[in-house]
Motif scaffolding. Sequence first.
Motif, PDB file in Angstrom:
ATOM      1  N   LEU A  28       0.856  -1.184   0.000  1.00 36.07           N
ATOM      2  CA  LEU A  28       0.000   0.000   0.000  1.00 36.07           C
ATOM      3  C   LEU A  28       0.887   1.226   0.000  1.00 36.07           C
ATOM      4  N   ASN A  29       0.560   2.165  -0.836  1.00 36.32           N
ATOM      5  CA  ASN A  29       1.269   3.435  -0.861  1.00 36.32           C
ATOM      6  C   ASN A  29       0.224   4.490  -1.188  1.00 36.32           C
ATOM      7  N   GLN A  30      -0.346   5.065  -0.158  1.00 39.55           N
ATOM      8  CA  GLN A  30      -1.485   5.955  -0.317  1.00 39.55           C
ATOM      9  C   GLN A  30      -1.197   7.314   0.317  1.00 39.55           C
ATOM     10  N   HIS A  31      -1.511   8.363  -0.408  1.00 38.76           N
ATOM     11  CA  HIS A  31      -1.408   9.724   0.107  1.00 38.76           C
ATOM     12  C   HIS A  31      -2.829  10.203   0.381  1.00 38.76           C
ATOM     13  N   LEU A  32      -3.011  10.792   1.552  1.00 42.01           N
ATOM     14  CA  LEU A  32      -4.320  11.283   1.952  1.00 42.01           C
ATOM     15  C   LEU A  32      -4.178  12.709   2.467  1.00 42.01           C
ATOM     16  N   TYR A  33      -5.304  13.391   2.631  1.00 42.22           N
ATOM     17  CA  TYR A  33      -5.263  14.750   3.181  1.00 42.22           C
ATOM     18  C   TYR A  33      -6.531  15.021   3.973  1.00 42.22           C
ATOM     19  N   CYS A  34      -6.410  15.926   4.924  1.00 43.38           N
ATOM     20  CA  CYS A  34      -7.553  16.368   5.709  1.00 43.38           C
ATOM     21  C   CYS A  34      -8.387  17.291   4.829  1.00 43.38           C
ATOM     22  N   THR A  35      -9.675  17.014   4.747  1.00 50.28           N
ATOM     23  CA  THR A  35     -10.548  17.819   3.888  1.00 50.28           C
ATOM     24  C   THR A  35     -10.856  19.185   4.491  1.00 50.28           C
ATOM     25  N   PHE A  36     -10.478  19.394   5.752  1.00 48.80           N
ATOM     26  CA  PHE A  36     -10.746  20.666   6.412  1.00 48.80           C
ATOM     27  C   PHE A  36      -9.548  21.616   6.353  1.00 48.80           C
ATOM     28  N   CYS A  37      -8.349  21.083   6.640  1.00 47.88           N
ATOM     29  CA  CYS A  37      -7.183  21.977   6.715  1.00 47.88           C
ATOM     30  C   CYS A  37      -6.102  21.662   5.679  1.00 47.88           C
ATOM     31  N   GLY A  38      -6.220  20.539   4.987  1.00 44.95           N
ATOM     32  CA  GLY A  38      -5.238  20.192   3.973  1.00 44.95           C
ATOM     33  C   GLY A  38      -4.029  19.424   4.492  1.00 44.95           C
ATOM     34  N   GLN A  39      -3.950  19.146   5.792  1.00 46.50           N
ATOM     35  CA  GLN A  39      -2.838  18.369   6.331  1.00 46.50           C
ATOM     36  C   GLN A  39      -2.695  17.085   5.521  1.00 46.50           C
ATOM     37  N   LYS A  40      -1.466  16.772   5.106  1.00 44.63           N
ATOM     38  CA  LYS A  40      -1.229  15.579   4.299  1.00 44.63           C
ATOM     39  C   LYS A  40      -0.754  14.425   5.161  1.00 44.63           C
ATOM     40  N   PHE A  41      -1.191  13.233   4.781  1.00 43.40           N
ATOM     41  CA  PHE A  41      -0.833  11.994   5.456  1.00 43.40           C
ATOM     42  C   PHE A  41      -0.341  11.008   4.412  1.00 43.40           C
TER      43      PHE A  41
END
Length: 97
Positions: free
Chosen positions: A63-76
């Motif tokens: 698994l190699n997934q990039h995600l982000y917070c839909t409220f502040c844009g913080q990336k995970f």
Amino acid sequence: MTCEHCRSIKVVPEITSPEQLSQTLRGIREAIASGVLAIDQDASRQKSPFPWTGEVTPPPPNLNQHLYCTFCGQKFRLSAETTSGIQGYFSREDDPG
């Protein structure tokens, strides 16, 4: 930078067991379902919806997934080897350490 919505998302600097991987994936799925996290389709190698739902179909080997917070844009970022479930991490991308 985190906000009140994503601050409580549990990051896992090192995934060391299949159970820990399963718990991490469950937390990510819940955050996606609640609308706090979304998959960054531009940055992620896996273009399909969140790759492992825990259903009968086997997970991809990696698994190699990039995600982000839909409220502040913080990336995970989630990176994990699913065959053994003992290597990987889930972190905030811009964490210094």
